[in-house]
Structures are given as C-alpha cells and as structure tokens.
Design an enzyme around this catalytic site. Structure first.
Site, mmCIF file in Angstrom:
data_model
loop_
_atom_site.group_PDB
_atom_site.id
_atom_site.type_symbol
_atom_site.label_atom_id
_atom_site.label_comp_id
_atom_site.label_asym_id
_atom_site.label_seq_id
_atom_site.Cartn_x
_atom_site.Cartn_y
_atom_site.Cartn_z
ATOM 1 N N TYR A 101 30.461 75.822 -1.922
ATOM 2 C CA TYR A 101 30.626 75.663 -3.366
ATOM 3 C C TYR A 101 29.407 76.243 -4.066
ATOM 4 O O TYR A 101 28.267 75.980 -3.648
ATOM 5 C CB TYR A 101 30.761 74.172 -3.723
ATOM 6 C CG TYR A 101 30.757 73.905 -5.211
ATOM 7 C CD1 TYR A 101 31.954 73.780 -5.917
ATOM 8 C CD2 TYR A 101 29.553 73.797 -5.915
ATOM 9 C CE1 TYR A 101 31.956 73.564 -7.285
ATOM 10 C CE2 TYR A 101 29.543 73.576 -7.281
ATOM 11 C CZ TYR A 101 30.748 73.461 -7.962
ATOM 12 O OH TYR A 101 30.749 73.256 -9.312
ATOM 13 N N GLU A 189 32.142 79.192 -11.546
ATOM 14 C CA GLU A 189 32.244 78.269 -10.413
ATOM 15 C C GLU A 189 33.095 78.926 -9.336
ATOM 16 O O GLU A 189 34.218 79.351 -9.618
ATOM 17 C CB GLU A 189 32.907 76.964 -10.878
ATOM 18 C CG GLU A 189 33.060 75.947 -9.760
ATOM 19 C CD GLU A 189 33.794 74.689 -10.229
ATOM 20 O OE1 GLU A 189 33.175 73.623 -10.317
ATOM 21 O OE2 GLU A 189 34.997 74.796 -10.524
#
Ligand code: GDP
Ligand code: MN
Length: 383
Positions: A101, A189
């Site tokens: 992530y 993101e």
C-alpha cells in the site's frame, strides 16, 4: 475531482508510475477485443468511483476469450454500491507475489504532505490502521524539501517491505510523489502496489483526487470532465452552479435545502406522482437563481408541471416570489408552476403572487396540497 482507476493509471503513468498496459471498453465486444489485444489471463475491472470493487465482484480474472465474454456481460450494466457500471478497464492480469500500500495526501493540520506505506496492501487499509497501526509507516514531507530516494528507501524498509524489490518500490514511491506534486493531486493512493512473480513492481489500482483549485493550469483535465456520463440536464445545471439530479418522472421539483427537496420528492410519490428531478436551490432564491432553476427544469421534455416548494428561513419568501415572477418574465416556461411558500414573509409573498395567478401559476397553502395539484396537472398533460 476524483478520477476513475483507468484515468488515474494513465495520469500517473506520465510520471513514470509502472502500470500494466490496458484499455477501456463500454461494450462486451470492446471488452473482448481489449482482452485479446492485451492478452490472457486478463483482468476485467468495473470503473466506478467507489472502493471495495474486488469484494463486490467488480474485478474478474479470466483465462480466455469465453471467460472474457461472460465477465464483461456480467459486469457491464451491473450496479456496485449504487454506482452503475458503464465502463470497464481491461489489462493483462498479473501474477501477484506481494501486495503493498502506498499513498500521498495532504496533512492540512500539519501543513505537510503525508506519505503512508505498508507491506499489508490489497486489503482495506482502514482496517489495517485500526487493528495494527504499526503496520503503516508514515512520513511527513515538507514540500520545500521534497522526497529524496534515500528517504523513500528508508520508508519502504520501515514498512517492512523487503522480500524481492525494496529498491524499485522506493523508486516507484519517488515517482509517485512527483506525480502527486507536479500533477496537482490532493490524494494518490495505490492499493495494491504489487510485486509480480517475475519481480516487477506494478500499480494494480489507482485512486487519484485532483486539486480543483489547480484546474486553471491543467487544460488537459477537461478530458476527465468529458468522460462523465452525459445527462444534458445535469450538465446545464452544473454550468449554472445548481445542485441537480435528473430523474424519470414528470413533476419538476425546486426546493430550498436538500432535506426539503427529498421530502418533496416523497410527498409527490405519496400522492401518486413521480419526480422528474431533484433540484436544491440552497440558501439563494433570487430571480437569477430561480430563472436558472426554472430554465433547467423546463428544458426537460419529461416535465409536465413544476413544483416550487420553499420554506422561508434566512431566505425570505417575498424574495422567492419576486424571483419566480422575474424568472417567468425572462424564461418562456413550457409547464405550469405550482408554488408553496411558507415561513418568513410568507403572507407578503402570497400578496405579491396573487395578481399573477392563473392556470399557469398556481399557489397552494401546503406542501401536500401543492404536490397533489402538481401531480394532477402533470397527469392531465401539463404543457
Ligand atoms: P478495489 O477492490 O476497488 O480496491 O479494486 P482493486 O483494483 O484494488 O482490485 C481488488 C483486488 O483484485 C486486488 O487487491 C487484487 O488482489 C485483485 N486483482 C486486481 N487485478 C489483479 C490482477 O491482475 N491479478 C490478480 N491476481 N489479482 C488482481
Ligand atoms: Mn484497490
């Protein structure tokens, strides 16, 4: 402005973010052609601006052409968390060795950029943050200093990313930061950023929010707005700064405040009618706003009657009444208007409207009576 995954990937690819080659498809035939072009196994992904598509069945991996046909038929026209799927992104599927992530966002309180990196990607990051906050490595970045490759590598190490390719994950993070800064984003993101079984690092997903304040220096952003679904009523309303949602019924609704607009919708339904739209004029009800609102609504051929439902508070009903009269003078209206005005200065408003009442401009004392009247007029053909 939020981008779709495919837009976000293309946007960030310009700054060197590694993404799998792929294409968009709006039909099953286009989807199959794209899957054939980029190769099997293929990933077919619903393009909706909502997270958790994987869990909701919006991401399908297929081994061959017949699988692509079935997946495309299944995905196109489906609805994911209230979002209709009109477009797919299709890319060659990756063999995933690890999912990470990475995100950059603005920490407004600290007046710094915030990088977050975790070795626990591919899952709901909010859950990771709640259950195991230590699994997310954070770094505040002063925009003046930027992010150096050394800092990026240290961040990657701190996140516990070591298996295989920490070097290139650091590189990708530096490039992503550049895309975030030079691309004028508020948020980027990548979840998951993956390490493939062949040792490549790839962004498998992309969530990008552009900073609307920077639109003036990005003429190329127009393409993102153009990709929005094309309801001409909503476009015209948006260009006038009105908050408007087009529906399928025959009663056009103008109300002040989203709550009252929704209640009006319900009451119209209750008395056997159906709304053609949802239009909230908010705190402003001057003649200009009213004229814009009436113009948008009356340009919709579905509309047979317009229901203006305003509860005066800060907005004064007499201003609204003058607004309606001013608007009817400016715009040629196709359908009759039923008005309900209550609250601040309602009596004065009624006085202003009374000399102008006709079968094209009707005043009713209550929301229920006004809704009944509007539905009756719409049922009778209205315009
Ligand atoms: P989201 O659920 O809306 O965040 O959609 P993602 O694009 O993140 O996809 C959800 C999940 O699908 C990912 O975390 C992956 O596990 C899986 N996925 C997506 N693309 C591929 C792919 O090319 N290969 C494999 N094996 N899995 C994929
Ligand atoms: Mn994702």
């Amino acid at each position: 402005m939020d981008l779709y995954e495919y837009q976000g990937k293309r946007y960030l690819a310009r700054f060197g973010l590694p993404v799998a080659p792929g294409g968009v498809a709006d039909t099953v035939a286009e989807a199959v052609a794209a899957a054939d072009e980029f190769g099997y196994p293929a990933a077919l992904k619903a393009q909706v601006k909502v997270g958790g598509r994987g869990k909701a069945g919006g991401v399908q991996l297929v081994a061959d052409r017949s699988g692509a046909v079935i997946a495309a038929q299944d995905l196109l026209g489906s609805v994911i968390q209230g979002h209709p799927v009109n477009r797919l992104w299709i890319e060659r599927a990756s063999w995933i060795a690890a999912e990470y992530y990475v995100s950059f966002t603005l920490d407004r309180a600290a007046r710094l950029h915030l990088a977050m990196v975790s070795a626990r990607g591919g899952v709901d990051i909010e859950q990771v943050a709640a259950a195991d906050p230590g699994a997310i490595a954070r770094l505040e970045i002063n925009p003046i200093d930027g992010l150096s490759p050394d800092q990026a590598r240290a961040l990657v190490a701190r996140a516990g990313i070591d298996g295989g390719a920490p070097e290139s994950v650091g590189d990708v993070i530096v490039r992503l930061y550049r895309g975030y800064i030079e691309g004028d984003a508020d948020l980027v993101e990548i979840n998951p950023l993956v390490l493939t079984s062949s040792g490549e690092v790839l962004a498998l997903d992309a969530k990008v929010t552009l900073d609307d304040e920077a639109a003036f220096r990005h003429p190329e952003w127009a393409e993102f707005a153009d990709a929005e679904p094309d309801d001409p009523r909503e476009r015209s309303a948006r260009s006038k700064g009105l908050s408007y949602v087009g529906l399928d019924g025959s009663v056009g609704i103008i109300a002040n405040g989203a709550g009252l607009a929704m209640s009006t919708l319900d009451v119209v339904n209750d008395v056997g009618g159906s709304a053609a739209n949802f239009l909230d004029i908010g705190g402003e009800a001057n003649a200009d706003v009213m004229a814009d609102a009436l113009e948008v609504i009356s340009s919709d051929p579905r509309v047979r009657a317009v229901l203006v439902n305003v509860f005066g508070g800060i907005v004064r009903c007499d201003d609204v009444a003058r607004g309606i009269l001013g608007a009817t003078g400016r715009v040629a209206l196709a359908s009759p208007i039923v008005v309900r005005l209550d609250g601040t200065h309602a009596a004065k408003a009624h006085e202003i409207l009374r000399p102008h009442l006709s079968d094209r401009l009707v005043l009713e004392p209550t929301m229920l009576a006004a809704a009944r009247r509007a539905v009756e007029i719409a049922a009778g053909g209205g315009r």
